[in-house]
Every structure is written in structure tokens, then in C-alpha cells.
Design a protein around this motif. Structure first.
Motif, short mmCIF file in Angstrom:
data_model
loop_
_atom_site.label_atom_id
_atom_site.label_comp_id
_atom_site.label_asym_id
_atom_site.label_seq_id
_atom_site.Cartn_x
_atom_site.Cartn_y
_atom_site.Cartn_z
N LEU A 21 0.83 -1.20 0.00
CA LEU A 21 0.00 0.00 0.00
C LEU A 21 0.87 1.25 0.00
CD1 LEU A 21 -2.83 1.20 0.13
CD2 LEU A 21 -2.68 1.08 2.63
N THR A 22 1.93 1.22 0.77
CA THR A 22 2.84 2.36 0.83
C THR A 22 3.51 2.56 -0.53
OG1 THR A 22 3.30 1.83 3.14
CG2 THR A 22 4.77 3.38 2.06
N ALA A 23 3.95 1.50 -1.12
CA ALA A 23 4.59 1.59 -2.43
C ALA A 23 3.61 2.08 -3.48
CB ALA A 23 5.16 0.23 -2.84
N TYR A 24 2.37 1.65 -3.38
CA TYR A 24 1.35 2.09 -4.33
C TYR A 24 1.16 3.60 -4.23
CZ TYR A 24 -3.18 3.04 -6.36
OH TYR A 24 -4.20 3.58 -7.09
N ILE A 25 1.08 4.07 -3.00
CA ILE A 25 0.85 5.51 -2.79
C ILE A 25 2.02 6.32 -3.35
CG2 ILE A 25 0.68 7.31 -1.02
CD1 ILE A 25 -0.89 5.28 0.67
N PHE A 26 3.25 5.87 -3.11
CA PHE A 26 4.41 6.62 -3.57
C PHE A 26 4.67 6.48 -5.08
CE2 PHE A 26 5.68 6.20 0.99
CZ PHE A 26 5.63 7.55 1.29
N GLU A 27 4.31 5.36 -5.61
CA GLU A 27 4.62 5.13 -7.03
C GLU A 27 3.47 5.46 -7.97
OE1 GLU A 27 6.81 1.93 -8.35
OE2 GLU A 27 8.09 1.83 -6.59
N ARG A 28 2.35 5.84 -7.44
CA ARG A 28 1.21 6.17 -8.28
C ARG A 28 1.52 7.33 -9.22
NH1 ARG A 28 -4.22 8.06 -5.52
NH2 ARG A 28 -2.82 9.77 -5.05
N LYS A 29 2.13 8.39 -8.71
CA LYS A 29 2.48 9.53 -9.56
C LYS A 29 3.52 9.13 -10.60
CE LYS A 29 1.16 13.31 -6.64
NZ LYS A 29 1.43 14.66 -6.26
N LYS A 30 4.45 8.29 -10.19
CA LYS A 30 5.47 7.82 -11.14
C LYS A 30 4.80 7.04 -12.27
CE LYS A 30 9.36 4.67 -11.47
NZ LYS A 30 10.15 3.68 -10.76
N ASN A 31 3.88 6.18 -11.93
CA ASN A 31 3.18 5.38 -12.95
C ASN A 31 2.33 6.26 -13.87
OD1 ASN A 31 4.26 2.99 -12.08
ND2 ASN A 31 2.57 2.50 -10.70
N GLN A 32 1.71 7.30 -13.29
CA GLN A 32 0.94 8.23 -14.12
C GLN A 32 1.84 8.96 -15.10
OE1 GLN A 32 -1.10 10.68 -11.27
NE2 GLN A 32 -2.82 9.25 -11.05
N ALA A 33 3.01 9.38 -14.64
CA ALA A 33 3.97 10.06 -15.52
C ALA A 33 4.44 9.12 -16.63
CB ALA A 33 5.15 10.59 -14.72
N LEU A 34 4.73 7.87 -16.30
CA LEU A 34 5.15 6.89 -17.30
C LEU A 34 4.04 6.66 -18.32
CD1 LEU A 34 7.04 4.21 -15.17
CD2 LEU A 34 8.02 5.75 -16.87
N THR A 35 2.81 6.57 -17.85
CA THR A 35 1.67 6.36 -18.74
C THR A 35 1.52 7.54 -19.71
OG1 THR A 35 0.54 5.10 -17.03
CG2 THR A 35 -0.81 5.93 -18.82
N LYS A 36 1.66 8.75 -19.18
CA LYS A 36 1.58 9.92 -20.05
C LYS A 36 2.71 9.93 -21.07
CE LYS A 36 -0.96 12.96 -16.96
NZ LYS A 36 -0.94 14.20 -16.20
#
Length: 119
Positions: A21-36
Motif C-alpha cells: 500500500l505504501t509503495a502504491y501511494i508513492f509510485e502512483r504519480k510515477k506510474n501516471q507520468a510513465l503512462t503519459k
């Protein structure tokens, strides 16, 4: 309270899911940037493919004029040669017709002379 202190690691792991859950919270923005970034890459590839298609079409259209002109000139040349052959053939037939008329006139004269000499 003893229960909480004794099982603190277990409670912490259960609540935060072992860090997932902690990793999800921290990496969510990273994943959004990668997706964009991937979406932008796909868009740029689509644009490049569109440009390539337009370029190939333009090249084909430019070449079409040259090929049309060449084909037209080939057809005109072919018809000119065909007309020359037909004109030569007409001249040949006219000479043959003239020769046959002369031969016919000679034969008629010989036939007349032969009829006159037998009388």
C-alpha cells in the motif's frame, strides 16, 4: 497494551500490506507520468506514420504525372507508326491497282486485235 506492543510488527504489516500500500501511494504519480510518456510516444508515432503516408501519397502523385506523360507519348508514337504503315499499305494497293488496270487494258487490246485479225 501488551498485546499491541507484542504484535506491533504483525499489525503494521497487516495495515500497510507489507509495504504494498505504501509503495502504491508513492509510485502512483510515477506510474501516471510513465503512462503519459507512453501515450505521448504513441501519439508522436501516429503523427509520424501519418506524415509518412502523406509523403508516400505525394510521391506517388508526383510520379503519376511523369508516368502518364510517358505513357501518352508512347501511345502517340505507336499511333504515328501505325498511320505510317497504313499509308504505305495504301500506296502499295494504289500501285497494284494501277498495274492491274494497265494489264487489263493491255489484255482488252490484245483480245480486240485477235478478234479483228480473225474476221
Amino acid at each position: 497494551m501488551d498485546f499491541i506492543t507484542d504484535n506491533l510488527v504483525l499489525i503494521f504489516t497487516t495495515i500497510f500490506g507489507g509495504g504494498t500500500l505504501t509503495a502504491y501511494i508513492f509510485e502512483r504519480k510515477k506510474n501516471q507520468a510513465l503512462t503519459k510518456g507512453v501515450e505521448a510516444d504513441v501519439d508522436s508515432k501516429d503523427i509520424q506514420n501519418g506524415k509518412d503516408v502523406v509523403s508516400m501519397y505525394k510521391e506517388a502523385m508526383d510520379d503519376l504525372n511523369h508516368r502518364y506523360e510517358k505513357k501518352f507519348n508512347d501511345i502517340v508514337e505507336m499511333y504515328d507508326r501505325k498511320m505510317k504503315v497504313l499509308e504505305d499499305e495504301i500506296k502499295l494497293h494504289k500501285r497494284m491497282n494501277t498495274a492491274l488496270k494497265k494489264e487489263n487494258a493491255d489484255l482488252k487490246r490484245q483480245l480486240r486485235d485477235a478478234d479483228n485479225s480473225t474476221k
